[in-house]
Design a protein around this motif. Structure first.
Motif, short mmCIF file in Angstrom:
data_model
loop_
_atom_site.label_atom_id
_atom_site.label_comp_id
_atom_site.label_asym_id
_atom_site.label_seq_id
_atom_site.Cartn_x
_atom_site.Cartn_y
_atom_site.Cartn_z
N THR A 282 1.00 -1.15 -0.01
CA THR A 282 0.07 -0.07 -0.03
C THR A 282 0.91 1.36 0.00
O THR A 282 0.44 2.09 -0.91
CB THR A 282 -1.02 0.21 1.28
OG1 THR A 282 -1.85 -1.03 1.14
CG2 THR A 282 -1.74 1.47 1.24
N ALA A 283 1.85 1.18 0.96
CA ALA A 283 2.79 2.52 0.93
C ALA A 283 3.32 2.69 -0.57
O ALA A 283 3.63 3.80 -0.82
CB ALA A 283 3.87 2.25 2.08
N CYS A 284 4.01 1.47 -0.84
CA CYS A 284 4.61 1.65 -2.17
C CYS A 284 3.58 2.32 -3.43
O CYS A 284 4.09 3.24 -4.28
CB CYS A 284 5.11 0.48 -2.80
SG CYS A 284 6.46 -0.27 -1.94
N HIS A 285 2.54 1.84 -3.40
CA HIS A 285 1.52 2.07 -4.42
C HIS A 285 1.03 3.76 -4.31
O HIS A 285 0.80 4.59 -5.26
CB HIS A 285 0.50 1.37 -4.45
CG HIS A 285 0.50 0.05 -5.15
ND1 HIS A 285 1.00 0.14 -6.47
CD2 HIS A 285 0.58 -1.28 -4.78
CE1 HIS A 285 1.02 -1.23 -6.82
NE2 HIS A 285 1.00 -2.22 -5.58
N GLU A 286 1.10 4.10 -2.98
CA GLU A 286 0.53 5.62 -2.50
C GLU A 286 1.82 6.46 -2.78
O GLU A 286 1.57 7.64 -3.10
CB GLU A 286 0.23 5.43 -1.30
CG GLU A 286 -1.27 4.79 -1.04
CD GLU A 286 -1.68 5.04 0.37
OE1 GLU A 286 -0.72 5.53 1.37
OE2 GLU A 286 -2.81 4.59 0.70
N HIS A 287 3.08 6.01 -2.76
CA HIS A 287 4.27 7.08 -2.56
C HIS A 287 5.20 6.95 -3.55
O HIS A 287 6.22 7.81 -3.59
CB HIS A 287 4.66 7.16 -1.21
CG HIS A 287 3.78 7.14 -0.02
ND1 HIS A 287 3.30 8.64 0.06
CD2 HIS A 287 3.22 6.59 0.93
CE1 HIS A 287 2.56 8.63 1.02
NE2 HIS A 287 2.39 7.36 1.65
N LYS A 290 5.08 4.68 -10.71
CA LYS A 290 4.46 3.45 -11.29
C LYS A 290 5.56 2.51 -11.73
O LYS A 290 5.64 1.55 -11.60
CB LYS A 290 3.58 3.41 -12.43
CG LYS A 290 4.12 4.25 -13.61
CD LYS A 290 3.17 4.13 -14.98
CE LYS A 290 3.32 4.90 -15.98
NZ LYS A 290 2.54 4.64 -17.13
N THR A 293 7.58 1.33 -8.17
CA THR A 293 6.74 0.46 -7.37
C THR A 293 7.27 -0.92 -7.60
O THR A 293 7.44 -1.54 -8.93
CB THR A 293 5.47 0.67 -7.77
OG1 THR A 293 4.81 2.02 -7.39
CG2 THR A 293 4.53 -0.23 -6.93
#
Length: 323
Positions: A282-287, A290, A293
């Motif tokens: 979740t953190a990767c996808h948010e911050h 693309k 990630t």
């Protein structure tokens, strides 16, 4: 190696000393380096920091590597009073008074910041240099408010410890490394840092560190290592930059690496020990972008580090391939 063994080696008739590289990108390598150049390096550092004869210097790192050896050499050739503790994660534990000078790896600084008594001593060190690994943005933010001089070092075994320092504390805090007097830097065609430091290194040294040089032609900053580039679908991604982007948003240890991919060539992989993988995703996808990630998240028993506290990138790569 014990302190007595190294001092005996330093005082013998041989002009060279045996040291080992840290092994962050592979197996540690033995090197023989000149005592005269080690002494020159010691004088340069002490002069830059303004260390005086009789100042106390803390030895808290192994003597098998250049960083520990150079603490001793600075004491011997510049008249510092050496304080020795067993190399460990909490080098200030049990001390009643802060040394004037100390050299630590980031893990030792991190651990000291977590303990109130050790943090108080850390703040009292007049000249603290941190090497052997990257200083995280979170750690730099804490150290910025320290009352005394705190520095991140840049160097390697081949340059007999550091050839440049970056201020972390006070109004002089900067992202840019300042080379010592007599040290010149440039970039090669691949964007890697080239060091000309004749006092400590007999030949010009081309590093694997991708760097940026300031308009003044002197100060520089490091983006990451050339061998830590992930080339994914034609996009070049720097592992250290991905880690720095993600670090503020996660509270668990992790490491970025890569693995080969039939379609993209290489893909980004995240290693984590004893962590909630879904939370990391979740953190990767948010911050992260693309491209940054990770396409794979691998839970491992432990994250790989060298004896000097650096990420063991070669071992991380093997873990990613197997995971």
């Amino acid at each position: 190696m014990t302190l007595k063994e190294f001092i005996d080696e330093w005082n013998n008739d041989e002009p060279m000393v045996l040291v080992h590289t840290s092994g962050s990108t592979g197996k540690p390598k033995p090197l023989r380096v000149e005592k005269l150049r080690m002494a020159a390096s010691a004088h340069i550092t002490c002069a830059f920091l303004g260390l005086q004869r009789g100042d106390t210097a803390l030895l808290c790192m192994p003597l098998d590597y250049i960083a520990g050896k150079m603490v001793v050499v600075r004491s011997l050739v510049c008249g510092l009073r050496l304080l020795t503790v067993e190399p460990c994660g909490h080098p200030l534990h049990g001390l009643s008074e802060a040394p004037v000078f100390a050299a630590m790896v980031p893990l030792q600084v991190y651990n000291s910041l977590q303990v109130e008594e050790e943090r108080a001593l850390l703040m009292q060190i007049k000249h603290l240099i941190i090497g052997g690994g990257a200083v995280s943005g979170e750690m730099a933010a804490q150290l910025k408010h320290f009352p005394n001089a705190v520095w991140s070092t840049y160097g390697m075994t081949e340059t007999l410890s550091h050839i440049a320092l970056r201020r972390l504390s006070g109004e002089e805090a900067s992202d840019w490394y300042e080379p010592f007097e007599g040290v010149d830097v440039s970039l090669n065609a691949d964007g890697c840092l080239v060091i000309d430091a004749p006092a400590v290194c007999a030949t010009t040294l081309t590093t694997n560190d991708i760097a940026e040089i300031a308009p003044d032609g002197r100060h520089f900053r490091i983006r990451g290592r050339r061998d830590n580039v992930v080339c994914s679908g034609g996009i070049k991604l720097q592992i250290e930059e991905i880690e720095a982007h993600l670090q503020p948003f996660v509270s668990v240890p992790f490491m970025i690496t890569k693995r080969t991919d039939a379609r993209l060539g290489e893909t980004v992989v995240l290693l984590a020990a004893d962590a909630d993988i879904e939370q990391l995703k979740t953190a990767c996808h948010e911050h992260l972008t693309k491209y940054e990630t990770p396409r794979a998240f691998v839970a491992v028993d432990r994250l790989p580090y060298t004896e000097t506290g650096k990420p063991a990138r070669a071992e991380a790569l093997r873990m990613a391939q197997q995971g």
